[in-house]
Design an enzyme around this catalytic site. Structure first.
Site, PDB file in Angstrom:
ATOM      1  N   GLU A  90       8.566  12.088  -4.201  1.00 58.34           N
ATOM      2  CA  GLU A  90       7.611  13.196  -4.097  1.00 58.34           C
ATOM      3  C   GLU A  90       7.664  14.144  -5.284  1.00 58.34           C
ATOM      4  O   GLU A  90       6.916  15.107  -5.342  1.00 58.34           O
ATOM      5  CB  GLU A  90       7.881  13.937  -2.789  1.00 58.34           C
ATOM      6  CG  GLU A  90       7.946  12.961  -1.617  1.00 58.34           C
ATOM      7  CD  GLU A  90       7.664  13.555  -0.267  1.00 58.34           C
ATOM      8  OE1 GLU A  90       8.296  14.563   0.043  1.00 58.34           O
ATOM      9  OE2 GLU A  90       6.809  13.015   0.461  1.00 58.34           O
ATOM     10  N   ALA A  91       8.559  13.885  -6.248  1.00 57.58           N
ATOM     11  CA  ALA A  91       8.616  14.739  -7.437  1.00 57.58           C
ATOM     12  C   ALA A  91       8.109  13.929  -8.624  1.00 57.58           C
ATOM     13  O   ALA A  91       8.419  12.742  -8.756  1.00 57.58           O
ATOM     14  CB  ALA A  91      10.051  15.191  -7.690  1.00 57.58           C
ATOM     15  N   GLU A 131      15.594  11.954 -12.352  1.00 55.61           N
ATOM     16  CA  GLU A 131      14.627  12.642 -13.211  1.00 55.61           C
ATOM     17  C   GLU A 131      13.190  12.308 -12.806  1.00 55.61           C
ATOM     18  O   GLU A 131      12.265  12.407 -13.611  1.00 55.61           O
ATOM     19  CB  GLU A 131      14.867  12.304 -14.687  1.00 55.61           C
ATOM     20  CG  GLU A 131      16.088  13.010 -15.295  1.00 55.61           C
ATOM     21  CD  GLU A 131      15.836  14.491 -15.653  1.00 55.61           C
ATOM     22  OE1 GLU A 131      14.710  14.975 -15.469  1.00 55.61           O
ATOM     23  OE2 GLU A 131      16.784  15.148 -16.105  1.00 55.61           O
ATOM     24  N   THR A 149       2.852   4.117  -2.775  1.00 57.44           N
ATOM     25  CA  THR A 149       2.351   4.863  -3.932  1.00 57.44           C
ATOM     26  C   THR A 149       1.924   3.899  -5.037  1.00 57.44           C
ATOM     27  O   THR A 149       0.869   4.076  -5.668  1.00 57.44           O
ATOM     28  CB  THR A 149       3.453   5.816  -4.452  1.00 57.44           C
ATOM     29  OG1 THR A 149       3.884   6.622  -3.354  1.00 57.44           O
ATOM     30  CG2 THR A 149       2.950   6.700  -5.562  1.00 57.44           C
ATOM     31  N   ALA A 150       2.723   2.850  -5.264  1.00 63.02           N
ATOM     32  CA  ALA A 150       2.403   1.910  -6.343  1.00 63.02           C
ATOM     33  C   ALA A 150       1.097   1.174  -6.068  1.00 63.02           C
ATOM     34  O   ALA A 150       0.225   1.062  -6.939  1.00 63.02           O
ATOM     35  CB  ALA A 150       3.544   0.910  -6.527  1.00 63.02           C
ATOM     36  N   GLY A 183       0.812  -1.216   0.000  1.00 67.33           N
ATOM     37  CA  GLY A 183       0.000   0.000   0.000  1.00 67.33           C
ATOM     38  C   GLY A 183       0.845   1.265   0.000  1.00 67.33           C
ATOM     39  O   GLY A 183       0.520   2.237   0.671  1.00 67.33           O
ATOM     40  N   THR A 208      11.382   9.599 -12.297  1.00 65.68           N
ATOM     41  CA  THR A 208      10.690   8.761 -13.275  1.00 65.68           C
ATOM     42  C   THR A 208       9.897   7.598 -12.662  1.00 65.68           C
ATOM     43  O   THR A 208       9.085   6.984 -13.358  1.00 65.68           O
ATOM     44  CB  THR A 208      11.706   8.189 -14.286  1.00 65.68           C
ATOM     45  OG1 THR A 208      12.888   7.795 -13.581  1.00 65.68           O
ATOM     46  CG2 THR A 208      12.075   9.219 -15.322  1.00 65.68           C
ATOM     47  N   LYS A 250       5.653  21.933 -10.352  1.00 62.24           N
ATOM     48  CA  LYS A 250       7.047  21.663 -10.755  1.00 62.24           C
ATOM     49  C   LYS A 250       7.176  21.938 -12.247  1.00 62.24           C
ATOM     50  O   LYS A 250       6.451  21.348 -13.055  1.00 62.24           O
ATOM     51  CB  LYS A 250       7.381  20.196 -10.438  1.00 62.24           C
ATOM     52  CG  LYS A 250       8.753  19.789 -10.935  1.00 62.24           C
ATOM     53  CD  LYS A 250       9.071  18.319 -10.638  1.00 62.24           C
ATOM     54  CE  LYS A 250      10.324  17.895 -11.370  1.00 62.24           C
ATOM     55  NZ  LYS A 250      10.591  16.458 -11.285  1.00 62.24           N
TER      56      LYS A 250
HETATM   57  C1  LIG Z   1      15.715   7.748  -2.357  1.00 57.93           C
HETATM   58  C2  LIG Z   1      14.543   7.654  -3.264  1.00 57.93           C
HETATM   59  C3  LIG Z   1      13.990   8.810  -3.792  1.00 57.93           C
HETATM   60  C4  LIG Z   1      12.911   8.724  -4.685  1.00 57.93           C
HETATM   61  N1  LIG Z   1      12.418   9.848  -5.254  1.00 57.93           N
HETATM   62  C5  LIG Z   1      11.452   9.751  -6.207  1.00 57.93           C
HETATM   63  C6  LIG Z   1      10.920  10.886  -6.844  1.00 57.93           C
HETATM   64  O1  LIG Z   1      11.271  12.016  -6.544  1.00 57.93           O
HETATM   65  N2  LIG Z   1       9.989  10.704  -7.794  1.00 57.93           N
HETATM   66  C7  LIG Z   1       9.534   9.465  -8.143  1.00 57.93           C
HETATM   67  O2  LIG Z   1       8.746   9.352  -9.071  1.00 57.93           O
HETATM   68  N3  LIG Z   1       9.966   8.379  -7.490  1.00 57.93           N
HETATM   69  C8  LIG Z   1      10.903   8.495  -6.550  1.00 57.93           C
HETATM   70  N4  LIG Z   1      11.328   7.374  -5.885  1.00 57.93           N
HETATM   71  C9  LIG Z   1      10.640   6.113  -6.112  1.00 57.93           C
HETATM   72  C10 LIG Z   1       9.342   6.120  -5.306  1.00 57.93           C
HETATM   73  O3  LIG Z   1       9.643   6.308  -3.946  1.00 57.93           O
HETATM   74  C11 LIG Z   1       8.598   4.799  -5.485  1.00 57.93           C
HETATM   75  O4  LIG Z   1       8.462   4.521  -6.849  1.00 57.93           O
HETATM   76  C12 LIG Z   1       7.221   4.899  -4.892  1.00 57.93           C
HETATM   77  O5  LIG Z   1       7.258   5.363  -3.578  1.00 57.93           O
HETATM   78  C13 LIG Z   1       6.544   3.552  -4.929  1.00 57.93           C
HETATM   79  O6  LIG Z   1       7.028   2.704  -3.948  1.00 57.93           O
HETATM   80  P1  LIG Z   1       6.288   1.309  -3.774  1.00 57.93           P
HETATM   81  O7  LIG Z   1       4.858   1.567  -3.526  1.00 57.93           O
HETATM   82  O8  LIG Z   1       6.668   0.457  -4.909  1.00 57.93           O
HETATM   83  O9  LIG Z   1       7.004   0.702  -2.503  1.00 57.93           O
HETATM   84  P2  LIG Z   1       6.853   1.033  -0.922  1.00 57.93           P
HETATM   85  O10 LIG Z   1       6.538   2.445  -0.658  1.00 57.93           O
HETATM   86  O11 LIG Z   1       8.067   0.454  -0.277  1.00 57.93           O
HETATM   87  O12 LIG Z   1       5.587   0.200  -0.480  1.00 57.93           O
HETATM   88  C14 LIG Z   1       5.658  -1.183  -0.254  1.00 57.93           C
HETATM   89  C15 LIG Z   1       4.368  -1.630   0.391  1.00 57.93           C
HETATM   90  O13 LIG Z   1       4.391  -3.036   0.522  1.00 57.93           O
HETATM   91  C16 LIG Z   1       4.024  -3.380   1.830  1.00 57.93           C
HETATM   92  N5  LIG Z   1       4.637  -4.658   2.189  1.00 57.93           N
HETATM   93  C17 LIG Z   1       5.906  -5.053   2.012  1.00 57.93           C
HETATM   94  N6  LIG Z   1       6.092  -6.295   2.503  1.00 57.93           N
HETATM   95  C18 LIG Z   1       4.894  -6.695   2.982  1.00 57.93           C
HETATM   96  C19 LIG Z   1       4.432  -7.865   3.625  1.00 57.93           C
HETATM   97  N7  LIG Z   1       5.243  -8.887   3.923  1.00 57.93           N
HETATM   98  N8  LIG Z   1       3.141  -7.905   3.986  1.00 57.93           N
HETATM   99  C20 LIG Z   1       2.286  -6.877   3.729  1.00 57.93           C
HETATM  100  N9  LIG Z   1       2.673  -5.748   3.132  1.00 57.93           N
HETATM  101  C21 LIG Z   1       3.961  -5.657   2.771  1.00 57.93           C
HETATM  102  C22 LIG Z   1       4.527  -2.222   2.685  1.00 57.93           C
HETATM  103  O14 LIG Z   1       3.911  -2.155   3.935  1.00 57.93           O
HETATM  104  C23 LIG Z   1       4.147  -1.055   1.781  1.00 57.93           C
HETATM  105  O15 LIG Z   1       2.786  -0.747   1.960  1.00 57.93           O
HETATM  106  C24 LIG Z   1      12.374   7.450  -4.983  1.00 57.93           C
HETATM  107  C25 LIG Z   1      12.891   6.305  -4.392  1.00 57.93           C
HETATM  108  C26 LIG Z   1      13.966   6.389  -3.538  1.00 57.93           C
HETATM  109  C27 LIG Z   1      14.517   5.147  -2.915  1.00 57.93           C
END
Ligand SMILES: Cc1cc2nc3c(=O)[nH]c(=O)nc-3n(C[C@H](O)[C@H](O)[C@H](O)COP(=O)(O)OP(=O)(O)OC[C@H]3O[C@@H](n4cnc5c(N)ncnc54)[C@H](O)[C@@H]3O)c2cc1C
Length: 494
Positions: free
Chosen positions: A50-51, A337, A16-17, A14, A339, A79
């Site tokens: 966040e960008a 960037e 952003t993805a 849960g 992305t 932005k």
């Molecule tokens: C340093 C950094 C800077 C970034 N800056 C940017 C930016 O400026 N712009 C941009 O577009 N993207 C950026 N990103 C990428 C962006 O943060 C991610 O693409 C975005 O937050 C999506 O993350 P996610 O949802 O895939 O993963 P996460 O936010 O890690 O979510 C994972 C989810 O899975 C759940 N989960 C995991 N394991 C289990 C389990 N065993 N049981 C139940 N739930 C589980 C967690 O609780 C969580 O809800 C950045 C990334 C990093 C590392």
């Protein structure tokens, strides 16, 4: 309905993805498919990201999300691009904006006219012919039908997930809180059949969307899909992030400030600033990175600095068996960037277009993965460009980047630009020629040739052409209000 029909989709994660996927599926998949999202409060989310880049507006339009409402709810700012500081040389600065520079013609983009103008003694910088770039430089912003402006958002990632959660739950997504402790597979097909939570609850589904972040709980830990490591092209492997209170009006652009072994980001929101340092652990320790970041931020910190480790690269298949990885579980190309959120959006839209209502097919999976390949390769090349084309002599890290091998496709793009001044986009390129040229010029790459189309103009005609374009931009930017004033009346967060 066939017995392979997809009736229930489970989204694991849960962040952003996960919530972007849930929002889109609950709005656009139709009434016959149940959507469940499982997330763990104990594990939490990565908490950065966040960008964004401009196509996020299309995603919101597709879902019928009101811009002012989502901006208020996420304390968002506008932005217009990214200011790259110290990237070409120390003390150099350029903005990669979301705008088009000048006007293109059949022969190519405006930079051919600009280069010709330079040869004939014109002194104006390339960026002076770009509306968005000039507005960014002067901290101005407005929405106007007469002079459309291309923009994206800076938004609070946690608030964005909360906003999308409300949106999705209203449309019928069921949220289950709990930690997934087991993933079951069907022995005959190798497909995922169910997940089991630490509480003992089992949830079965027909299609699983892995949004569990870097750990790739389903796509990797259960399905062993494999990972292509790209760290030889993008050597940064760590980040440290901290939030600070705002001490000045938010700028309408992200800042990316290069340091000796990486770069620092500053993402201004209405109420706070997101800061971080992306760095290469071979050249900088976590402790030194922390000191470097804290020495270079303005405003009081409101969170503890947090180190995040990553391996740049991509899952070999985004879609494998009955599991599609979206977000960090599908791979990570560093955030230079902005992305990643965009790639989440394109993955969702691609999957919706190929949605296997009557069961997963080999051809559908192949098409999805092949489009994903082109897109990731193109993003990778654009990011590597920034590192490769640096002129810094002051640190081992930057010199390593100058000398490192780069993908063949990028080597060709750089050579073509250097030798001919031409840029052609590849399949999957999400950045326009304007983006490539802004970064290449910005980092000091000046081609030895260019298209001679401007030769059809006399000196006087070329002068008038360039001067009128610049004047139109200067006058339009003068009329714009301050970015901060526009936010205060358009989308104030309180
Ligand atoms: C340093 C950094 C800077 C970034 N800056 C940017 C930016 O400026 N712009 C941009 O577009 N993207 C950026 N990103 C990428 C962006 O943060 C991610 O693409 C975005 O937050 C999506 O993350 P996610 O949802 O895939 O993963 P996460 O936010 O890690 O979510 C994972 C989810 O899975 C759940 N989960 C995991 N394991 C289990 C389990 N065993 N049981 C139940 N739930 C589980 C967690 O609780 C969580 O809800 C950045 C990334 C990093 C590392």
């Amino acid at each position: 309905m066939s017995d392979t029909a997809i009736k229930h989709v489970v989204i694991t994660g849960g962040g952003t993805a996960g919530w972007m996927t849930a929002a889109a599926f609950s709005k656009l998949l139709g009434n016959n498919i149940k959507v469940t999202l499982v997330e763990s409060d104990e594990i939490g989310t990565v908490g950065v990201g966040e960008a964004t880049i401009p196509p996020i507006k299309n995603f919101h339009k597709l879902l019928g999300i009101n811009e002012q409402e989502v901006m208020k709810a996420t304390h968002a700012t506008f932005k217009l691009g990214i200011s790259f500081e110290n990237w070409g040389q120390v003390d150099d600065e350029y903005i990669h904006s979301f705008g088009v520079t000048g006007k293109e013609c059949w022969a190519g983009e405006f930079h051919h006219f600009w280069l010709d103008g330079k040869m004939r003694g014109h002194k104006d910088e390339f960026g002076e012919y770009c509306y968005e770039l000039q507005a960014a430089k002067q901290n101005k912003f407005a929405l106007s039908k007469d002079m459309p402006i291309n923009y994206a958002y800076h938004l609070d990632a946690t608030l964005y997930a909360q906003y999308l959660r409300k949106f999705s739950e209203k449309l019928g997504t069921e949220r289950v809180e709990g930690k997934i402790s087991q993933v079951d597979k069907c022995p005959a097909t190798g497909n995922i059949s169910a997940i089991t939570l630490a509480s003992g609850k089992t949830i079965s589904a027909d299609l699983f969307i892995d949004c569990t972040g870097f750990r790739g709980l389903l796509i990797e830990q259960a399905l062993h899909t494999g990972y292509d490591d790209w760290s030889h092209w993008l050597p940064c492997d760590s980040a440290i992030a901290v939030q600070t209170k705002s001490v000045s009006k938010p700028k309408p652009y992200t800042r990316s400030i290069a340091h000796k072994a990486g770069w620092q980001w500053q993402i201004p929101l209405q109420h706070r600033v997101g800061n971080g340092l992306v760095f290469c652990s071979k050249y900088l320790s976590d402790d030194d990175a922390r000191t470097l970041l804290l020495d270079n931020i303005d405003g009081e910190t409101i969170t503890e600095p947090r180190v995040i480790k990553f391996k740049t690269g991509r899952r070999r298949k985004g879609w494998h068996k009955n599991c599609v990885a979206i977000g960090l579980s599908s791979g990570f190309i560093e955030p230079l960037e902005s992305t990643s959120i965009h790639l989440i959006m394109t993955a969702i839209v691609r999957l919706l277009r190929l949605f296997p209502y009557n069961g997963v097919t080999e051809s559908g999976v192949k098409e999805y993965n092949s489009k994903l390949d082109s897109e990731l390769n193109a993003v990778r090349d654009f990011i590597v460009l920034h590192y490769k084309v640096n002129q810094r002599q002051d640190s081992e890290f930057w010199q390593h980047c100058q000398q490192m091998e780069i993908p063949e496709s990028l080597a060709h793009k750089i050579a073509l630009f250097k030798e001919t001044g031409r840029v052609f986009l590849d399949d999957g390129d999400i950045f326009r020629v304007d983006s490539w040229t802004q970064v290449m010029f910005g980092q000091g790459l000046i081609p030895t040739q260019y298209h001679q189309i401007a030769n059809v103009m006399s000196d006087d005609e070329l002068h008038k052409f360039l001067a009128s374009m610049k004047l139109a931009i200067t006058q339009a930017v003068e009329k714009l209000p301050e970015h901060d004033d526009f936010i205060k009346h358009y989308c104030p967060s309180n």
